[in-house]
Design an enzyme around this catalytic site. Structure first.
Site, PDB file in Angstrom:
ATOM      1  N   SER A   1       0.181  23.494 -16.723  1.00  0.00           N
ATOM      2  CA  SER A   1       0.934  22.070 -17.018  1.00  0.00           C
ATOM      3  C   SER A   1       2.072  21.939 -17.971  1.00  0.00           C
ATOM      4  O   SER A   1       3.324  22.847 -17.165  1.00  0.00           O
ATOM      5  CB  SER A   1       0.383  21.581 -18.155  1.00  0.00           C
ATOM      6  OG  SER A   1       0.112  20.015 -18.248  1.00  0.00           O
TER       7      SER A   1
ATOM      8  N   ASP B   1      -1.763  18.143 -11.968  1.00  0.00           N
ATOM      9  CA  ASP B   1      -1.874  19.168 -13.176  1.00  0.00           C
ATOM     10  C   ASP B   1      -3.088  19.983 -13.052  1.00  0.00           C
ATOM     11  O   ASP B   1      -4.235  20.046 -12.538  1.00  0.00           O
ATOM     12  CB  ASP B   1      -2.736  18.371 -14.871  1.00  0.00           C
ATOM     13  CG  ASP B   1      -1.774  19.113 -15.815  1.00  0.00           C
ATOM     14  OD1 ASP B   1      -2.167  20.480 -15.798  1.00  0.00           O
ATOM     15  OD2 ASP B   1      -1.607  18.717 -16.711  1.00  0.00           O
TER      16      ASP B   1
END
Length: 333
Positions: A56, A188
């Site tokens: 991320s 993500d």
């Protein structure tokens, strides 16, 4: 045909991994820790690591480091672009968040592709080995982007770096899925590897032939707040868990802490240093922080852990890494 020559990792006693957690705009903390460590120790931090893995916001930082950005530049990227990416001028996005993604993706994409971001450079242009987790919700399986540091890794090198960063950062409910890579819907990597330490260890062992006792890891989180969970969660349903974002916070923290414990069992607690301070609940959020306060927190962490980082990691100089590019011209005899 595939090139016959491979640049093996020179024999050494150590293999060092820099692992960077996810955490939204709080990635500013991770970048600022690295920037202060460089300043305090008078080093270029990437020179001391053989592999960088990030999830991320940590994946965004990892890609930036691989492409030659200094941590201080990445700090400025967060300070400059963060308010625009997570703009909530009228304060109405909390309501939108119940029904759609909270923020439009195009602002993050624009920040990553302009001259102050990654531009048109490719993942294969990285000067460091990178391992960047994401998740494919089309096929319900993990997707890990890797630089061409092994003869089997023949495809990811040609993906634009901004697409990799966009994919690993596509946090569910905050941004829409990334559909810019292979027509897949990628989200993500924090849904399965918010702390990517074990991902990096697995790569070192399985793809690069390192032994567990050779591996040393510097893992940087994005601060940890210990929130008191209400008693309603004991028998709570969907509304109780969603209220106050308890589900997201528990999953992210539980995954990061659990991974750290697992990594310690694999390589030993003396071979891992995790920097992730406990802070008061509610002062830093995934999409909202006071930049000055967070940078100050990071500088305090770097000063506190600096001697330990120097003792554990700075004496190791990572050998040069030569990417194995599988460009079209290289396939001709």
């Amino acid at each position: 045909m595939i090139p016959a020559t491979i640049n093996p990792i020179p024999s050494s006693d150590r293999f060092q991994i820099l692992a960077l957690d996810g955490g939204g705009i709080k990635g500013l903390y991770s970048a600022a820790v690295l920037a202060k460590l460089e300043e305090k120790l008078q080093v270029r931090i990437v020179d001391h690591f053989d592999l960088i893995t990030g999830t991320s916001t940590g994946g965004l930082i990892a890609v930036g480091l691989g492409l030659g950005m200094r941590p201080r530049e990445i700090v400025q990227f967060y300070i400059r672009e963060g308010p625009r990416i997570f703009s909530n001028t009228l304060g109405w996005r909390w309501c939108l968040h119940w029904f759609r993604r909270k923020y439009p993706q195009h602002r993050l994409k624009s920040a990553l592709t302009d001259s102050g971001g990654f531009g048109d450079r490719l993942l294969g242009d990285s000067s460091k080995r990178l391992v960047i987790p994401a998740y494919n919700i089309n096929q319900d399986k993990v997707r890990i982007f890797k630089t061409p540091h092994h003869e089997r890794l023949t495809t990811d090198w040609s993906i634009p770096a901004w697409k990799v960063a966009l994919a690993t950062s596509a946090a569910p409910t905050y941004f829409e899925s990334c559909c810019d890579v292979e027509s897949a819907r990628l989200i993500d990597g924090g849904v399965w590897a918010n702390n990517p330490t074990v991902v990096g260890i697995a790569e070192a062992v399985s793809m690069l032939g390192r032994k567990l006792n050779q591996i040393h890891v510097l893992n940087i989180g994005t601060t940890d707040s210990r929130k008191r969970r209400t008693r309603s969660l004991r028998n709570g349903g969907i509304l109780q868990w969603l209220r106050g974002r308890d589900v997201i916070e528990v999953l992210m923290r539980g995954q990061s802490v659990g991974t750290h414990g697992l990594a310690q069992h694999l390589v030993g607690p003396n071979q891992i240093l995790r920097i992730d301070p406990i802070v008061p609940d509610g002062i830093y959020h995934l999409d909202r922080v006071n930049a000055d306060d967070l940078v100050g927190e990071a500088e305090d962490s770097a000063l506190h852990h600096g001697p330990e980082v120097k003792r554990m990691f700075v004496s190791h100089q990572a050998p040069s890494y030569t990417p194995l590019h599988f460009r079209q011209e290289a396939r001709h005899p």
